[in-house]
Design an enzyme around this catalytic site. Structure first.
Site, PDB file in Angstrom:
ATOM      1  N   ASP A  17     -54.542 -89.183 -72.579  1.00 24.65           N
ATOM      2  CA  ASP A  17     -54.829 -90.352 -71.736  1.00 24.65           C
ATOM      3  C   ASP A  17     -53.883 -90.375 -70.539  1.00 24.65           C
ATOM      4  O   ASP A  17     -52.801 -89.787 -70.589  1.00 24.65           O
ATOM      5  CB  ASP A  17     -54.592 -91.654 -72.509  1.00 24.65           C
ATOM      6  CG  ASP A  17     -55.510 -91.795 -73.700  1.00 24.65           C
ATOM      7  OD1 ASP A  17     -56.592 -91.193 -73.686  1.00 24.65           O
ATOM      8  OD2 ASP A  17     -55.117 -92.512 -74.630  1.00 24.65           O
ATOM      9  N   LYS A  18     -54.282 -91.129 -69.522  1.00 22.93           N
ATOM     10  CA  LYS A  18     -53.441 -91.232 -68.324  1.00 22.93           C
ATOM     11  C   LYS A  18     -52.009 -91.665 -68.690  1.00 22.93           C
ATOM     12  O   LYS A  18     -51.038 -91.139 -68.159  1.00 22.93           O
ATOM     13  CB  LYS A  18     -54.082 -92.242 -67.369  1.00 22.93           C
ATOM     14  CG  LYS A  18     -53.321 -92.436 -66.085  1.00 22.93           C
ATOM     15  CD  LYS A  18     -54.041 -93.428 -65.180  1.00 22.93           C
ATOM     16  CE  LYS A  18     -53.181 -93.780 -63.987  1.00 22.93           C
ATOM     17  NZ  LYS A  18     -53.766 -94.815 -63.158  1.00 22.93           N
TER      18      LYS A  18
END
Ligand code: URA
Length: 239
Positions: free
Chosen positions: A106-107
């Site tokens: 994920d970011k």
């Protein structure tokens, strides 16, 4: 271009795994300069020798494997209109290799990210039935308990699927949760969703290992380096 083993050259096309290449070579389906070569160990020069697999020329490209310590705030994507991607962190020369993440983060997750242009390799890394466990260090709100461990082991029913059995190893028995979690799937936001469903929202997530390959702690966030062949193979060995 140097001489390389035939099985390696065929697998380097990205269309076949090394074992598929070996099997096709044994069956006589790979011709070099017009004649079947039945040993994967024989060496050829992909720039000079004509290699046909089932009648088709192999689109040879060098297969490359990199490890990155993905920083917080960067997308695990190959391109994005407005946000920085992990590919943007590479040198211009490496950006031309067609690398992509083998298993996204994920970011706002950090840690071990594999980048490769070997599609078959990436598929093996990601595919749950290849049993490649990913190890994460996780921090949560709320205390993690034995019941959370049991739930992770049994599989957690989320809205759209039930997770495959994983393992939660609690590092801190009181206060906010600190643990290692091992899973072999990598569905969207999986760890966050698993622990969120147990009312233990994730506050920090870092991938530490993929199979037997550990994050190189000498890499600062955003740094990367090429893997050795042994390291790339360690991905498919147990931790
Ligand atoms: N699980 C998540 O929720 N996020 C990640 O980045 C990796 C696994």
């Amino acid at each position: 271009m140097s001489l390389q083993r035939l099985d390696k050259l065929v697998a380097a096309s990205g269309k076949y795994t090394r074992s598929e290449a070996t099997a096709m070579i044994r069956r006589g389906e790979v011709l070099v300069n017009g004649a079947a070569v039945r040993s994967g160990a024989e060496k050829f020069d992909a720039d000079r020798d004509e290699i046909l697999v089932r009648g088709e020329a192999i689109g040879w490209k060098p297969l490359r494997y990199f490890i990155m310590n993905k920083p917080d705030g960067v997308l695990s994507a190959t391109e994005d209109r407005s946000e920085t991607t992990v590919i943007d962190l590479l040198t211009p020369e490496l950006r031309r290799l067609g690398l992509a993440p083998a298993g996204r983060l994920d970011k706002n997750s950090e840690g071990l990210l594999l980048l490769t242009n070997d599609g078959a390799f990436a598929h093996r890394v990601i595919s749950p039935n290849k049993m490649v466990y990913k190890k994460y260090y996780v921090e949560t709100e709320g205390v993690l308990t034995e019941e959370d461990c049991r739930a992770v082991e049994e599989g957690i029913a989320l809205k759209d699927f039930t997770t495959l059995p994983g393992r939660l190893e609690i590092l801190q028995l009181s206060g906010p949760g600190k643990a290692y979690i091992f899973i072999r799937e990598g569905k969207f936001h999986q760890v966050r969703r698993m622990l969120g469903s147990r009312q233990k929202p994730v506050t920090y997530l870092k991938r530490l290992a993929i199979g037997g390959l550990k994050l190189d702690e000498a890499l600062a966030p955003g740094q990367f380096r090429e893997l050795t062949v042994e390291e790339a193979e360690a991905v498919f060995q147990p931790e």
